[in-house]
Design an enzyme around this catalytic site. Structure first.
Site, PDB file in Angstrom:
ATOM      1  N   LYS A 172       0.755  -1.151  -0.044  1.00  0.00           N
ATOM      2  CA  LYS A 172       0.216  -0.055   0.003  1.00  0.00           C
ATOM      3  C   LYS A 172       0.868   1.005  -0.157  1.00  0.00           C
ATOM      4  O   LYS A 172       1.513   1.689   1.072  1.00  0.00           O
ATOM      5  CB  LYS A 172      -0.805   0.141   1.307  1.00  0.00           C
ATOM      6  CG  LYS A 172      -1.943   1.147   0.975  1.00  0.00           C
ATOM      7  CD  LYS A 172      -2.487   1.779   2.371  1.00  0.00           C
ATOM      8  CE  LYS A 172      -1.528   3.122   2.620  1.00  0.00           C
ATOM      9  NZ  LYS A 172      -1.738   4.246   1.661  1.00  0.00           N
ATOM     10  N   GLY A 225       6.995   5.803   7.623  1.00  0.00           N
ATOM     11  CA  GLY A 225       5.973   7.332   7.604  1.00  0.00           C
ATOM     12  C   GLY A 225       6.250   7.890   8.949  1.00  0.00           C
ATOM     13  O   GLY A 225       7.289   7.945   9.679  1.00  0.00           O
ATOM     14  N   SER A 226       5.152   8.634   9.212  1.00  0.00           N
ATOM     15  CA  SER A 226       5.323   9.687  10.246  1.00  0.00           C
ATOM     16  C   SER A 226       5.160   8.810  11.765  1.00  0.00           C
ATOM     17  O   SER A 226       4.634   7.724  11.806  1.00  0.00           O
ATOM     18  CB  SER A 226       3.953  10.320  10.139  1.00  0.00           C
ATOM     19  OG  SER A 226       2.898   9.888  10.506  1.00  0.00           O
ATOM     20  N   GLY A 230       3.003   5.656  12.718  1.00  0.00           N
ATOM     21  CA  GLY A 230       3.873   4.540  13.227  1.00  0.00           C
ATOM     22  C   GLY A 230       3.113   4.170  14.538  1.00  0.00           C
ATOM     23  O   GLY A 230       3.162   2.741  14.888  1.00  0.00           O
ATOM     24  N   GLU A 247       9.923   2.903  10.868  1.00  0.00           N
ATOM     25  CA  GLU A 247      11.121   3.722  10.267  1.00  0.00           C
ATOM     26  C   GLU A 247      10.308   5.056  10.086  1.00  0.00           C
ATOM     27  O   GLU A 247       9.203   5.243   9.396  1.00  0.00           O
ATOM     28  CB  GLU A 247      11.658   3.416   9.064  1.00  0.00           C
ATOM     29  CG  GLU A 247      12.808   2.414   8.844  1.00  0.00           C
ATOM     30  CD  GLU A 247      13.693   2.554  10.011  1.00  0.00           C
ATOM     31  OE1 GLU A 247      13.922   3.690  10.607  1.00  0.00           O
ATOM     32  OE2 GLU A 247      14.285   1.614  10.120  1.00  0.00           O
ATOM     33  N   CYS A 281      13.866  11.941   5.684  1.00  0.00           N
ATOM     34  CA  CYS A 281      13.704  11.684   7.132  1.00  0.00           C
ATOM     35  C   CYS A 281      15.170  11.937   7.789  1.00  0.00           C
ATOM     36  O   CYS A 281      15.416  12.141   8.677  1.00  0.00           O
ATOM     37  CB  CYS A 281      13.348  10.075   7.202  1.00  0.00           C
ATOM     38  SG  CYS A 281      14.149   8.945   6.352  1.00  0.00           S
ATOM     39  N   GLN A 328       1.381  20.316   3.387  1.00  0.00           N
ATOM     40  CA  GLN A 328       3.144  20.369   3.693  1.00  0.00           C
ATOM     41  C   GLN A 328       3.488  21.793   3.743  1.00  0.00           C
ATOM     42  O   GLN A 328       4.317  22.138   4.561  1.00  0.00           O
ATOM     43  CB  GLN A 328       3.613  19.351   2.901  1.00  0.00           C
ATOM     44  CG  GLN A 328       5.299  19.101   3.345  1.00  0.00           C
ATOM     45  CD  GLN A 328       5.248  18.599   4.931  1.00  0.00           C
ATOM     46  OE1 GLN A 328       4.703  17.780   4.995  1.00  0.00           O
ATOM     47  NE2 GLN A 328       5.963  19.538   5.564  1.00  0.00           N
ATOM     48  N   GLU A 380       9.331  17.334  14.264  1.00  0.00           N
ATOM     49  CA  GLU A 380       9.730  17.394  12.692  1.00  0.00           C
ATOM     50  C   GLU A 380       9.078  18.256  11.679  1.00  0.00           C
ATOM     51  O   GLU A 380       7.677  18.267  11.749  1.00  0.00           O
ATOM     52  CB  GLU A 380       9.709  16.035  12.334  1.00  0.00           C
ATOM     53  CG  GLU A 380      10.182  15.701  10.960  1.00  0.00           C
ATOM     54  CD  GLU A 380       9.762  14.238  10.413  1.00  0.00           C
ATOM     55  OE1 GLU A 380       8.890  13.627  10.580  1.00  0.00           O
ATOM     56  OE2 GLU A 380      11.000  13.504   9.986  1.00  0.00           O
TER      57      GLU A 380
HETATM   58  P1  NAD Z   1       2.276   9.252   7.034  1.00  0.00           P
HETATM   59  O1  NAD Z   1       2.633   8.526   8.298  1.00  0.00           O
HETATM   60  O2  NAD Z   1       1.365  10.114   7.064  1.00  0.00           O
HETATM   61  O3  NAD Z   1       1.840   8.031   5.743  1.00  0.00           O
HETATM   62  C1  NAD Z   1       2.742   6.662   5.636  1.00  0.00           C
HETATM   63  C2  NAD Z   1       1.801   5.827   5.252  1.00  0.00           C
HETATM   64  O4  NAD Z   1       0.999   5.133   6.219  1.00  0.00           O
HETATM   65  C3  NAD Z   1       1.072   6.225   3.794  1.00  0.00           C
HETATM   66  O5  NAD Z   1       0.862   5.044   2.828  1.00  0.00           O
HETATM   67  C4  NAD Z   1      -0.188   6.316   4.464  1.00  0.00           C
HETATM   68  O6  NAD Z   1      -1.313   6.136   3.759  1.00  0.00           O
HETATM   69  C5  NAD Z   1      -0.454   5.258   5.747  1.00  0.00           C
HETATM   70  N1  NAD Z   1      -1.148   5.626   6.502  1.00  0.00           N
HETATM   71  C6  NAD Z   1      -1.850   6.621   7.357  1.00  0.00           C
HETATM   72  N2  NAD Z   1      -2.558   6.546   8.222  1.00  0.00           N
HETATM   73  C7  NAD Z   1      -2.698   4.910   8.316  1.00  0.00           C
HETATM   74  C8  NAD Z   1      -3.299   4.287   9.269  1.00  0.00           C
HETATM   75  N3  NAD Z   1      -4.050   4.500  10.121  1.00  0.00           N
HETATM   76  N4  NAD Z   1      -3.209   2.840   9.165  1.00  0.00           N
HETATM   77  C9  NAD Z   1      -2.207   2.386   8.162  1.00  0.00           C
HETATM   78  N5  NAD Z   1      -1.730   3.220   7.233  1.00  0.00           N
HETATM   79  C10 NAD Z   1      -1.827   4.580   7.138  1.00  0.00           C
HETATM   80  O7  NAD Z   1       3.738   9.702   6.396  1.00  0.00           O
HETATM   81  P2  NAD Z   1       4.021  10.477   5.164  1.00  0.00           P
HETATM   82  O8  NAD Z   1       3.643  12.012   5.413  1.00  0.00           O
HETATM   83  O9  NAD Z   1       3.386   9.849   3.973  1.00  0.00           O
HETATM   84  O10 NAD Z   1       5.518  10.508   5.188  1.00  0.00           O
HETATM   85  C11 NAD Z   1       6.331  11.456   5.934  1.00  0.00           C
HETATM   86  C12 NAD Z   1       6.648  10.934   6.984  1.00  0.00           C
HETATM   87  O11 NAD Z   1       7.524   9.912   6.705  1.00  0.00           O
HETATM   88  C13 NAD Z   1       7.965  11.772   7.853  1.00  0.00           C
HETATM   89  O12 NAD Z   1       7.680  11.776   9.388  1.00  0.00           O
HETATM   90  C14 NAD Z   1       9.276  11.167   7.522  1.00  0.00           C
HETATM   91  O13 NAD Z   1      10.092  11.494   8.442  1.00  0.00           O
HETATM   92  C15 NAD Z   1       8.909   9.735   7.564  1.00  0.00           C
HETATM   93  N6  NAD Z   1       9.955   8.874   6.885  1.00  0.00           N
HETATM   94  C16 NAD Z   1      10.709   8.252   7.543  1.00  0.00           C
HETATM   95  C17 NAD Z   1      11.619   7.625   6.955  1.00  0.00           C
HETATM   96  C18 NAD Z   1      12.728   6.521   7.685  1.00  0.00           C
HETATM   97  O14 NAD Z   1      13.311   5.669   7.134  1.00  0.00           O
HETATM   98  N7  NAD Z   1      12.936   6.731   8.884  1.00  0.00           N
HETATM   99  C19 NAD Z   1      11.984   7.692   5.491  1.00  0.00           C
HETATM  100  C20 NAD Z   1      11.042   8.337   4.874  1.00  0.00           C
HETATM  101  C21 NAD Z   1      10.053   9.061   5.397  1.00  0.00           C
END
Ligand code: NAD
Length: 478
Positions: A172, A225-226, A230, A247, A281, A328, A380
């Site tokens: 996804k 993701g965020s 997480g 992550e 990130c 954003q 962040e």
């Molecule tokens: P996000 O958490 O909004 O979304 C990430 C993914 O999770 C998307 O596919 C989203 O649709 C899905 N998602 C959202 N809500 C969900 C839920 N309730 N249940 C299951 N899935 C859900 O993050 P984003 O805005 O897409 O990305 C930016 C974030 O990602 C930043 O915080 C960044 O630091 C982080 N990031 C971390 C790394 C790393 O390796 N540490 C790498 C890249 C990005």
């Protein structure tokens, strides 16, 4: 077959609900329309991943090698075209986008090799005549949930090891970047991987992501993701006993000591803080600068940041593309105001800018006169916004660098072997860089953080097997 379809059980499945994929550099440019998986679609993907797992998990490793190698080859062959697509939907510059595509291709090649390198162990038992074998087995059907900021590399570094070690996959991607996900799926669909082993379900986090998190057929969830999402993943996986790795965010420090080479320091800071529009990130968002070099560093980086060319990623000479979307951009602008209200001095940039096309362009922003208690140094932002924190010496620099909930990447610019060595040991981050930007990593070594930045086994390199396999211990008597 329509361009907008999901890929489920070896078939392209259209859907009634679709979304537009908008170019952040030109909001009049609709890159395409992409399906939103229904509940029935997700159910079908889960059933397919479950049904195909048994044969795939104990099938031929040569078949896995050939498929992953073919995927890597096609990605690398199409680097320019895929790079343009990525730049159009995510907004990083064309050079950065092609670089990301190359990395994705290299990752598939690397994990092709890993399929034939996976080893077990044989030990003598403490009981005479008994032998112990330690084997690694695939985990099961895995869910892969990815963010928007690396639309092909992050999916690649999760999907490639998942398949290499014999797992089936439900993928996804983020709804902001479906084109790269679709293109990658198209390549995977022609690689010889049996039907049902790899499935793409596009859609919102809450509906599609939430469905995957709460289905017992999923045995592992790999999430990037965020921090907020997480926590949702962690809660659901804990409840269901599902293995998971997270992550998440960063507030990565770059320390600049008095003895640093000024050019190296400015290059590391500008690259780490602002390239890829600061949407990494691993971006250096806190520049921790020793007092003796502070004024020279600030003067030099001021010039360098003013020189950065913000524009359409596909235009020759653009260094910094647009922010990924309106929300954003608004978040970045909100933090600019928060920083000013907190008493920080905005040295350069920070405003929204217009270009030939309607897009989400922002001048890279740098604050000085900040301290580590300010929100701009604790939260962040995830955009082209960085700060300078002046410190008295190395000890204070390390203390400030570590004074954060995050621990993804950290860097130092110094010519001192002693301080470089101490920094590598004392800095609480998963990745530490000396005289290099905090962002920019290799594909064949582990990636990940400490503290609230990460949870679970490391990603990438051979270390990826910790997450995508389970260990079985066999005792064999006479
Ligand atoms: P996000 O958490 O909004 O979304 C990430 C993914 O999770 C998307 O596919 C989203 O649709 C899905 N998602 C959202 N809500 C969900 C839920 N309730 N249940 C299951 N899935 C859900 O993050 P984003 O805005 O897409 O990305 C930016 C974030 O990602 C930043 O915080 C960044 O630091 C982080 N990031 C971390 C790394 C790393 O390796 N540490 C790498 C890249 C990005």
């Amino acid at each position: 077959m329509s361009h907008c379809a999901n890929f489920i059980d070896g078939q392209w499945i259209d859907s009634r609900e679709i979304i537009d994929n908008i170019n952040p550099a030109d909001t009049d440019d609709v890159i395409g329309q992409y399906a939103q998986a229904s509940v029935a679609d997700v159910e079908q993907a889960l059933a397919a991943a479950s049904a195909s797992f048994a044969d795939w998990s104990c099938g031929s490793i040569q078949q896995r090698f050939d498929a992953l190698d073919a995927i890597g080859t096609e990605i690398l062959d199409r680097r320019e075209e895929l790079g343009r697509l990525l730049a159009r939907e995510e907004g990083k510059s064309l050079g950065e986008s092609i670089g990301e595509v190359i990395r994705a291709g290299q990752i598939f090649k690397f994990f092709a090799g890993e399929t034939v390198r996976l080893q077990g162990e044989i030990l003598d038992s403490v009981r005479p005549g008994v032998q112990v074998e330690i084997m690694r087995e695939p985990v099961g059907p895995v869910a892969i949930i990815t963010p928007w900021n690396f639309p092909i590399a992050i999916p690649a570094w999760k999907i490639a090891p998942a398949l290499a070690y014999g797992n089936s996959v439900v993928f996804k991607p983020s709804n902001l970047v479906p084109a790269s996900a679709w293109a990658l799926t198209d390549i995977i669909s022609r690689s010889g991987i049996p039907k049902g082993v790899f499935n793409l379900v596009m859609g919102s986090g809450n509906s599609v992501g939430g469905h995957l998190l709460n289905d017992r057929r999923i045995k592992a969830v790999s999430f990037t993701g965020s921090l907020h999402t997480g926590a949702v993943v962690a809660e659901a996986c804990s409840k269901h006993g599902t293995k998971y790795q997270l992550e998440m965010g960063g507030k990565n420090p770059l320390i600049i000591l008095d003895d640093a080479d000024l050019d190296v320091a400015v290059n590391c800071a500008v690259n780490g803080a602002f390239f890829a529009t600061g949407q990494r990130c691993t971006a250096s968002s806190r520049l921790i600068v020793e007092a003796g070099i502070h004024d020279d560093f600030v003067a030099a980086i001021n010039v360098a940041v003013k020189d950065l060319r913000v524009g359409d990623p596909l235009k020759e000479g653009t260094q910094i593309g647009p922010v990924v979307d309106e929300s954003q951009l608004n978040q970045n602008l909100k933090y600019i105001e928060i920083g000013k209200d907190e008493g920080a001095t905005l040295l350069v940039g920070g405003g929204r800018v217009e270009r030939d096309t309607p897009g989400f362009y922002q001048e890279p922003a740098l604050f000085i006169d900040t301290n580590n208690n300010m929100r701009i140094n604790r939260e962040e932002i995830f955009g082209p916004v960085a700060t300078v924190i002046k410190v008295a010496d190395f000890e204070e620099a390390i203390a400030v660098a570590n004074d954060t909930i995050f621990g993804l990447s950290a860097g130092i610019c110094t010519r001192s072997l002693e301080f470089a060595t101490r920094f590598k040991r004392e800095c609480k981050a998963g990745m530490v860089m000396v005289n290099l930007p905090t962002a920019g990593v290799d594909y064949h070594v582990p990636f990940g953080g400490t503290k609230d930045s990460s949870f679970g086994a490391r990603e990438q390199g051979s270390y990826a097997r910790e997450f995508f396999t389970v260990v079985k211990t066999a005792y064999v008597g006479r």
